[in-house]
Design a protein around this motif. Structure first.
Motif, PDB file in Angstrom:
ATOM      1  N   SER A 183       0.850  -1.192   0.000  1.00  0.00           N
ATOM      2  CA  SER A 183       0.000   0.000   0.000  1.00  0.00           C
ATOM      3  C   SER A 183       0.881   1.235   0.000  1.00  0.00           C
ATOM      4  CB  SER A 183      -0.936   0.014   1.211  1.00  0.00           C
ATOM      5  OG  SER A 183      -0.179   0.131   2.409  1.00  0.00           O
ATOM      6  N   HIS A 240      -3.244  -3.315  -1.897  1.00  0.00           N
ATOM      7  CA  HIS A 240      -3.655  -4.201  -2.985  1.00  0.00           C
ATOM      8  C   HIS A 240      -2.455  -5.045  -3.389  1.00  0.00           C
ATOM      9  CE1 HIS A 240      -2.007  -1.495  -6.253  1.00  0.00           C
ATOM     10  NE2 HIS A 240      -2.093  -0.659  -5.247  1.00  0.00           N
ATOM     11  N   ASP A 268      -1.603  -6.489  -9.000  1.00  0.00           N
ATOM     12  CA  ASP A 268      -2.445  -5.345  -9.368  1.00  0.00           C
ATOM     13  C   ASP A 268      -1.618  -4.088  -9.525  1.00  0.00           C
ATOM     14  OD1 ASP A 268      -4.691  -6.848  -9.430  1.00  0.00           O
ATOM     15  OD2 ASP A 268      -5.398  -6.280  -7.431  1.00  0.00           O
ATOM     16  N   LYS A 269      -0.650  -3.924  -8.611  1.00  0.00           N
ATOM     17  CA  LYS A 269       0.202  -2.726  -8.679  1.00  0.00           C
ATOM     18  C   LYS A 269       0.984  -2.697  -9.987  1.00  0.00           C
ATOM     19  CE  LYS A 269       2.044   0.968  -6.819  1.00  0.00           C
ATOM     20  NZ  LYS A 269       1.226   2.185  -6.556  1.00  0.00           N
ATOM     21  N   ALA A 287       0.208  -4.114 -12.711  1.00  0.00           N
ATOM     22  CA  ALA A 287      -0.678  -4.090 -13.874  1.00  0.00           C
ATOM     23  C   ALA A 287      -1.368  -2.740 -14.066  1.00  0.00           C
ATOM     24  CB  ALA A 287      -1.734  -5.191 -13.750  1.00  0.00           C
ATOM     25  N   GLU A 288      -1.056  -1.749 -13.204  1.00  0.00           N
ATOM     26  CA  GLU A 288      -1.672  -0.440 -13.379  1.00  0.00           C
ATOM     27  C   GLU A 288      -1.329   0.163 -14.731  1.00  0.00           C
ATOM     28  OE1 GLU A 288      -0.477   1.960 -10.113  1.00  0.00           O
ATOM     29  OE2 GLU A 288      -1.902   1.079  -8.715  1.00  0.00           O
ATOM     30  N   GLN A 289      -0.139  -0.137 -15.220  1.00  0.00           N
ATOM     31  CA  GLN A 289       0.290   0.338 -16.537  1.00  0.00           C
ATOM     32  C   GLN A 289       0.977  -0.803 -17.254  1.00  0.00           C
ATOM     33  OE1 GLN A 289       3.589   3.236 -16.886  1.00  0.00           O
ATOM     34  NE2 GLN A 289       2.179   4.460 -18.119  1.00  0.00           N
ATOM     35  N   SER A 331      -7.724  -3.911 -22.211  1.00  0.00           N
ATOM     36  CA  SER A 331      -7.812  -3.617 -20.777  1.00  0.00           C
ATOM     37  C   SER A 331      -8.185  -2.178 -20.474  1.00  0.00           C
ATOM     38  CB  SER A 331      -6.475  -3.940 -20.105  1.00  0.00           C
ATOM     39  OG  SER A 331      -5.435  -3.110 -20.640  1.00  0.00           O
ATOM     40  N   LYS A 371      -6.116   0.334 -20.597  1.00  0.00           N
ATOM     41  CA  LYS A 371      -5.009   0.920 -19.838  1.00  0.00           C
ATOM     42  C   LYS A 371      -4.079   1.716 -20.758  1.00  0.00           C
ATOM     43  CE  LYS A 371      -4.998  -2.698 -16.294  1.00  0.00           C
ATOM     44  NZ  LYS A 371      -5.521  -1.796 -15.237  1.00  0.00           N
ATOM     45  N   THR A 372      -3.143   2.406 -20.101  1.00  0.00           N
ATOM     46  CA  THR A 372      -2.105   3.138 -20.817  1.00  0.00           C
ATOM     47  C   THR A 372      -0.920   2.216 -21.063  1.00  0.00           C
ATOM     48  OG1 THR A 372      -2.742   5.272 -19.886  1.00  0.00           O
ATOM     49  CG2 THR A 372      -0.482   5.070 -20.683  1.00  0.00           C
TER      50      THR A 372
END
Length: 761
Positions: free
Chosen positions: A166, A175, A179-180, A182-184, A214, A216-217
């Protein structure tokens, strides 16, 4: 033992090269003791043979020669690898020779250098920190887990599906690591190498497809990503961030990178940054489909194009479905393209409007397609497509098109549509054609503000034969900015020839203007000593006057409140002059310091003429024909005009403007300053005698400046009862008035005033 003692210098025991397909010999700058201690790696793989080593035992190193040249782009690594072992032993009470001891110490130092070089590439704790546990857990404990650090900075392993990560701020929600990460999305996650050699096209396209799926960027990190296939980023992707560059080596005639979807898709609220697409080989500029970056149907998006090079069209903003609108584009280097950005529509129902374009360096190399036209920005449409490209704003573009002096066009803007309200501000034109824009249709209301141009202020809009509207205006600031602000006209002589006055048999004057000489005789000291209604040596032409013999013409202005003026001249090669006087019309000299500043050149004091004059003629080549003048507060009255200094020239028109906050008086035709006027009037009292029927009486009225050949009229202040007043000029400066009694009886007029009017011819 070696014949000569080796020296271990401060040289890293590793060197790396890039193969070119032909080179076989590679030098190493560090010493080795034996040839077997030189390790050679080709693309990271250790070679056991196929090469020879020379230079073992030399302090300066030697050379490795391969039997086969490494392929172009391959990595060749040479490094020293000494076996760490003790191969000698000193005998008790034996002789300890210096050479033997030095050889052992050299080996120790060489081994330490290798250790230092390897440790420099290792993950390690900062020297400022003390303590800490960085020992890896056993294999079973760390299998299929992530390495991380706890709240104290100690090493820990984390389950891939745990929620232990976190942000260290109040309110942050933990999280998983997955997930972290996969943010970008990163192109490297899909196998893109960025080494400039591998074909990264399939990996890049897979990454772009994943970004679209997805939402996403996508990040394309540092490096050079070569692709032999065109790439497309779907419109569903949130954006694209590039830190590296795409090198397109695929087929021509199609976009290298397409961003966004067509049809009814609204590619809205996107953020694309750092876009860089380079063509592997320079395009031939023959195919408009050879495009670097194609942006489709974007709305309310921010797009930064860092670099596009080598295409027919660098960047195209395209409306081919819903349209392209309300976006902000930040442009970088757009070079060696026939057209930089192309603002384009492909269908009748799609628009391209209200876009802000900031910056951009549009350049073409001096050796690139020297026989072909090139343009900075084009507004265009396919046949039958929407053509009202309205309200685009271009800010601060820089054009270096390498066309000046060549029989080709190099024009910043090419407008082929019926656009309106295209605003271009702060443009720079270097080596371009003499036009800021070419219009071929019904475009109108365009404004082009040229901040700097190698053509100076002589920049225009070119309207071709197909153009049906006056396309707009050019605001040339270079060498003309003060004139743009000096908007109040103080005085104007639009035709020197029409304003010419024959003052006498030899002297010529001009309406509104004072005549000056560069060498006034006697001891002149005041305004009235230097300005004349007329002088000789002015030769009239069909359109103006030849400035000869050290003559000057100027406006006399009241400068007590307004000190900023702008002089514009229609002449071949005029020289600006300014003469300064104080509040009681005494001449001001350079003893008070510089009294006059000009916008485009230095002003120097001429002690003979007693005026300030420009350091150079006002010519287009010198970019100084338009001049603004600022007067010192000490100046109350000034004469601003032009003079003949070096060579005769034709002067056709003069105009003087000032700051619109002021309306300074122009001094001419005053009772004590009888110059610059065509009409001369005078009057005197007269009591005519009794005039018999058919007889006449005469009187002479002095009129300075009247000459034979001028137009003259006379009148009397009382009722004339059949007496007609005639006037003629029989001698210089004198008007003869005749009272002619045309009645049948004698007339005796009462005393009155006779008035005369002379119009200079």
């Amino acid at each position: 033992m070696m014949a000569e003692h080796i020296r271990i210098g401060d040289v890293a025991p590793r060197v790396q090269y890039l193969g070119d397909g032909s080179r076989v010999a590679f030098t190493y700058p560090f010493p080795i003791f034996q040839a077997a201690e030189l390790e050679l790696r080709l693309d990271g793989v250790v070679l056991a043979g196929g090469f020879t080593v020379s230079g073992a035992g030399n302090s300066e190193g030697g050379t490795v020669t391969l039997a086969t040249p490494p392929a172009s782009g391959s990595t060749v690594t040479l490094r020293r690898r000494i076996r760490v072992e003790r191969s000698t032993d000193f005998q008790d009470n034996g002789v300890l020779r210096a050479r033997t001891l030095n050889d052992e110490l050299d080996r120790l130092v060489a081994a330490l250098q290798e250790q230092q070089e390897e440790l420099s590439a290792a993950l390690r704790q900062d020297p400022a920190e003390v303590g800490g546990n960085f020992i890896l857990p056993l294999r079973g404990a760390r299998a299929n887990r992530m390495l991380g650090f706890d709240g104290t900075g100690e090493l820990v392993v984390l389950p891939r599906d745990s929620g232990l990560i976190s942000a260290p701020f109040p309110g942050a929600v933990p999280h998983t690591v997955e997930d972290k990460l996969a943010e970008q999305l990163s192109a490297r996650d899909f196998g893109a190498s960025g080494n400039g050699v591998t074909d990264d096209g399939p990996a890049l396209q897979a990454a772009m497809n994943a970004a679209g799926a997805s939402g996403k960027t996508l990040l394309i990190g540092e490096g050079s990503y070569r692709t032999t296939q065109p790439l497309t980023l779907p419109g569903a992707a949130a954006g694209l961030t590039m830190r590296g560059s795409i090198v397109y080596a695929g087929p021509g005639g199609q976009p290298a990178l397409t961003i966004g979807d067509g049809g009814t898709a609204r590619n809205a609220s996107k953020r694309h940054s750092g876009l860089t697409v380079l063509r592997g080989t320079q395009a031939d500029w023959e195919n408009d489909n050879d495009i670097g970056i194609l942006l489709r149907n974007h709305d309310a998006s921010i797009i930064e194009v860092r670099r596009v090079e080598g295409f027919s069209i660098g960047v195209r903003t395209l409306g081919d479905g819903r349209g392209f609108e309300d976006c902000t584009l930040v442009l970088g280097r757009i070079v060696n393209n026939r057209i930089g950005p192309d603002v384009h529509t492909a269908t009748a129902g799609a628009w391209n409007t209200s876009i802000r374009y900031h910056g951009g360096h549009f350049a073409v190399g001096s050796s690139v397609h020297v026989d072909k036209d090139r343009f900075g920005i084009r507004l265009s449409a396919a046949p039958g497509a929407y053509v009202a490209h309205n309200r685009h704003v271009f800010d601060g573009q820089n054009f270096e098109l390498n066309a000046e002096g060549r029989p080709i066009s190099g024009i910043p803007f090419l407008c082929e549509v019926n656009s309106r309200a295209i605003i271009a501000r702060g443009l720079r034109m270097e080596g371009c054609s003499g036009f800021v824009a070419r219009h071929t249709g019904a475009a109108q209301d365009h404004v082009y503000e040229v901040a700097w141009a190698s053509q100076g202020y002589a920049v225009e809009i070119e309207h071709t034969l197909a153009a049906t509207r006056l396309g707009g205006v050019v605001q040339a600031l270079h060498q003309a900015a003060p004139h743009r602000e000096a908007t109040r006209e103080v005085a104007s002589v639009p035709s020197l020839r029409a304003a010419a006055i024959r003052w006498n048999a030899t002297e010529t004057g001009f309406e509104k203007l004072a005549c000056l000489s560069s060498n006034v005789s006697g001891s002149p000291a005041t305004l009235h000593d230097f300005v004349f209604p007329a002088l000789d040596s002015f030769t009239l032409t069909n359109r103006g006057v030849m400035m000869t013999g050290g003559r000057a013409l100027g406006f006399i202005v009241d400068a007590r409140l307004c000190r900023d003026f702008a002089l514009s001249v229609d002449a071949d090669a005029p020289r600006m002059i300014v003469m300064c006087f104080d509040g009681v019309n005494n001449l001001l000299t350079d003893s008070l310091g510089p009294l006059v500043l000009a916008s485009g050149q230095s002003m120097v004091w001429n002690p003979t003429a007693r005026w300030w004059q420009g350091a150079a003629d006002m010519t287009d080549a010198g970019l100084s024909r338009l001049q603004a003048v600022r007067l010192s507060p000490a100046v109350a009255t000034a004469v601003i005009g032009v003079a003949r200094i070096g060579a005769d020239y034709e002067l056709r028109a003069l105009r003087l403007n000032c700051d619109p906050r002021h309306a300074p008086a122009v001094m001419y035709g005053l009772p004590d300053l009888r110059l610059g006027v065509r009409d001369l009037v005078a009057e005197q009292a007269w009591d005519p005698p009794s005039i018999a029927a058919g007889a006449s009486a005469q009187t002479n009225v002095p009129v300075p400046g009247a000459r034979p050949g001028d137009f003259v009229q006379a009148a009397y202040s009382l009722s004339t009862s059949g007496v007609v007043f005639l006037a003629q000029i029989g001698a210089q400066d004198v008007v003869t008035v005749t009272a002619w009694n045309r009645s049948g009886a004698a007339v005796d007029l009462n005393a009155g005033t006779v008035r005369v009017r002379v119009v200079k011819a």
